[in-house]
Write a protein that holds these residues in place. Structure first.
Motif, PDB file in Angstrom:
ATOM      1  N   LYS A   1     -42.803 -11.639  59.465  1.00  0.00           N
ATOM      2  CA  LYS A   1     -43.951 -11.411  58.597  1.00  0.00           C
ATOM      3  C   LYS A   1     -44.997 -10.615  59.362  1.00  0.00           C
ATOM      4  N   LYS A   2     -45.760  -9.856  58.628  1.00  0.00           N
ATOM      5  CA  LYS A   2     -46.793  -9.033  59.247  1.00  0.00           C
ATOM      6  C   LYS A   2     -48.155  -9.547  58.817  1.00  0.00           C
ATOM      7  N   ARG A   3     -48.989  -9.935  59.825  1.00  0.00           N
ATOM      8  CA  ARG A   3     -50.338 -10.395  59.556  1.00  0.00           C
ATOM      9  C   ARG A   3     -51.278  -9.747  60.536  1.00  0.00           C
ATOM     10  N   ASN A   4     -52.360  -9.177  60.010  1.00  0.00           N
ATOM     11  CA  ASN A   4     -53.383  -8.537  60.850  1.00  0.00           C
ATOM     12  C   ASN A   4     -52.784  -7.457  61.750  1.00  0.00           C
TER      13      ASN A   4
ATOM     14  N   TRP B   1     -46.680  -8.241  63.982  1.00  0.00           N
ATOM     15  CA  TRP B   1     -45.509  -8.944  63.464  1.00  0.00           C
ATOM     16  C   TRP B   1     -45.411 -10.343  64.062  1.00  0.00           C
ATOM     17  N   TYR B   2     -44.984 -11.290  63.206  1.00  0.00           N
ATOM     18  CA  TYR B   2     -44.789 -12.678  63.617  1.00  0.00           C
ATOM     19  C   TYR B   2     -43.430 -13.147  63.123  1.00  0.00           C
TER      20      TYR B   2
ATOM     21  N   ASP C   1     -41.680 -15.946  61.531  1.00  0.00           N
ATOM     22  CA  ASP C   1     -42.065 -17.115  60.740  1.00  0.00           C
ATOM     23  C   ASP C   1     -40.968 -18.162  60.833  1.00  0.00           C
TER      24      ASP C   1
END
Length: 505
Positions: A331-334, A337-338, A340
């Motif tokens: 997932k992409k936040r701010n 990439w993370y 999840d």
């Protein structure tokens, strides 16, 4: 998910217990509340608080309660510890008639004067219930003063005889029946004796059965019903049934709280069973337990509110042996990439990627990203079909004997129940969560066999509804995963050939 449901169920039960307890106790406290005007005050008595005798006629009053003291015991012989207390009251008030009601004389009196109650009287489970009942009947029939054997006299009660009925206040709510004043055939006592049959219920345990069938809670309910039907008037602002306060009653009071008490208390409670100790524990620590339960409930609700919702872990690939299979995804936040993992996310250590990663299998239309199957991984293990076994009509089904029998049983049940379109829910045994390969101690790459690629997934129908194949650009792969591009391209080509064959068939 199972743990979340368990916590949610426990919190619901805890909230139900807390709310139910508060509602019940509040209702009882409201119904059994005592008007302040009903309490007898020291000024109202107009009598000296010493051992001197008091004459009502000299103060312009009339004694309505006969000078009779009633007490009950099993036989004519009183226990030594109660005999002196009883005799002291008799010596202090020698002009009072004294009557001791034994088990035998009580039944004889009921059989002679109130035969309609004899069956109920004999059917009482506990002897204390008969001791409670007889005191109501003798006060109605003769009038006078009833006193338990564990109540002593500190001064004569002459000044209290001017009230038609007196009941002592008890804790936590209501009135007690260990001390009562009543004039002969007063309507309140008539109401009390005629409601004994209606309240004759067993509450399984000793303590609640006695308390609610014949004891203080029963008498408190009768007082509540009486005050509701007979409101106070201008001539009698406190009503006909008056309440003896703790300052004059002396029970559960420190000496400095009741310096003018008429009575002393020795707390016999000979009828209490083992369950009375538990009731006493709740009475002493109940409020603290309620606060602890409230804190646990609030903490649990906060924990559920802050914990990730199960919707974030909806991306399931199916089941293995009754276990839900969960796979991680990127997932992409701010602008970062993370990975999840459901309950938490691990940030990527590589450079940012300009485009979001996507699965080789992409639905043509999907409103919820969690509904997308992320990896073309088949969890089934039957052998791959050979060209000789293939039929041009359709791919061969892989129904086992057990599953066929299960579907047949489900069909019979659904036919007779009328729910043909509703599948029987299958209970999950837990969750299998697969981690990426870099979490394993092995430094080598992991390869999937050719028969477990996209072709197998398509043959088993694991594609999401409306899924289609499309080429995946290198920029669309998440960080740390560029090595899988060639492998996925090869698997995609194999799946495309198989899909083209299936459509041509």
């Amino acid at each position: 998910m199972v743990r979340r449901r368990t916590v949610y169920t426990c919190l619901c039960l805890l909230a139900t217990i807390l709310v139910g307890t508060v509602v019940v106790l509040s209702s009882i406290s409201y119904y059994l509340s005592i008007d302040l005007a009903a309490y007898i005050t020291e000024d109202e008595l107009d009598a000296p608080f010493d051992d001197s005798r008091w004459n009502a006629s000299q103060h312009g009053k009339v004694e309505r309660v006969p000078r009779i003291i009633h007490q009950t015991w099993k036989s004519e012989t009183l226990p030594k510890k109660w005999e002196k207390i009883s005799q002291h009251c008799q010596d202090m008030m020698p002009d009072y008639e004294y009557v001791l009601w034994t088990d035998a004389s009580s039944r004889e009196f009921i059989a002679k004067e109130y035969e309609w109650f004899l069956d109920t009287f004999d059917a009482y489970t506990y002897p204390i219930q008969r001791a409670d009942a007889i005191r109501y009947f003798v006060l109605y029939h003769y009038g006078g003063v009833y006193m338990d054997l564990d109540i002593g006299c500190q001064r004569p009660v002459d000044s209290l005889l001017t009230f038609p009925v007196i009941l002592p206040r008890t804790i936590p709510v209501g009135v007690s029946n260990d001390l009562m004043f009543a004039e002969k055939r007063h309507p309140f006592m008539a109401q009390t004796i005629h409601n004994l049959i209606k309240w004759d219920y067993s509450w399984v345990l000793n303590y609640p059965t006695v308390m609610f069938s014949t004891g203080p809670m029963f008498l408190s309910a009768q007082y509540g019903a009486w005050t509701s039907a007979h409101p106070a008037t201008e001539d009698q602002p406190g009503g006909e049934v008056r309440i003896l306060p703790k300052a004059l009653y002396g029970k559960n009071a420190q000496p400095e709280e009741a310096p003018h008490s008429f009575f002393s208390h020795y707390y016999g409670s000979s009828w209490h069973a083992d369950d009375a100790a538990f009731i006493g524990f709740l009475g002493h620590w109940g409020k603290g337990l309620m606060w602890v339960g409230l804190l646990v409930l609030v903490a649990g609700l906060i924990r559920l509110a802050l914990a990730p919702h199960s919707r974030q872990r909806k991306y399931s690939l199916g089941r293995i042996g009754g276990y839900d299979v969960m796979m991680p995804r990127w997932k992409k936040r701010n602008q970062r990439w993370y990975l999840d993992l459901g309950w938490f996310a691990i940030p990527s250590s590589t450079a940012n990627t300009p485009h979001p990663p996507s699965s080789p299998i992409s639905p043509t239309s999907s409103e919820d990203e969690d509904d997308v199957h992320l990896l073309p991984l088949s969890l089934d293990t039957p052998p791959s079909p050979s060209p000789s076994d293939m039929s041009f009509s359709s791919p061969p089904p892989s129904y086992g004997v057990v599953s066929a029998m299960r579907r047949a049983a489900d069909g019979v049940v659904s036919y007779f129940s009328g729910h043909r379109d509703t599948p029987r829910p299958r209970r999950s045994r837990g969750t299998l969560f697969f981690l990426p390969a870099f979490f394993t101690p092995s430094n080598g790459s992991i390869e999937l066999p050719a028969d477990r690629g996209l072709a197998r997934s398509l043959s088993r129908g694991t594609l999401a509804r409306g899924a289609s194949l499309r080429p995946v650009a290198a920029a669309e792969y998440p960080p740390d995963k560029p090595l899988y591009r060639d492998e996925d391209d090869e698997a995609g080509a194999t799946g495309s050939r198989y899909l083209a064959w299936a459509r041509g068939a």
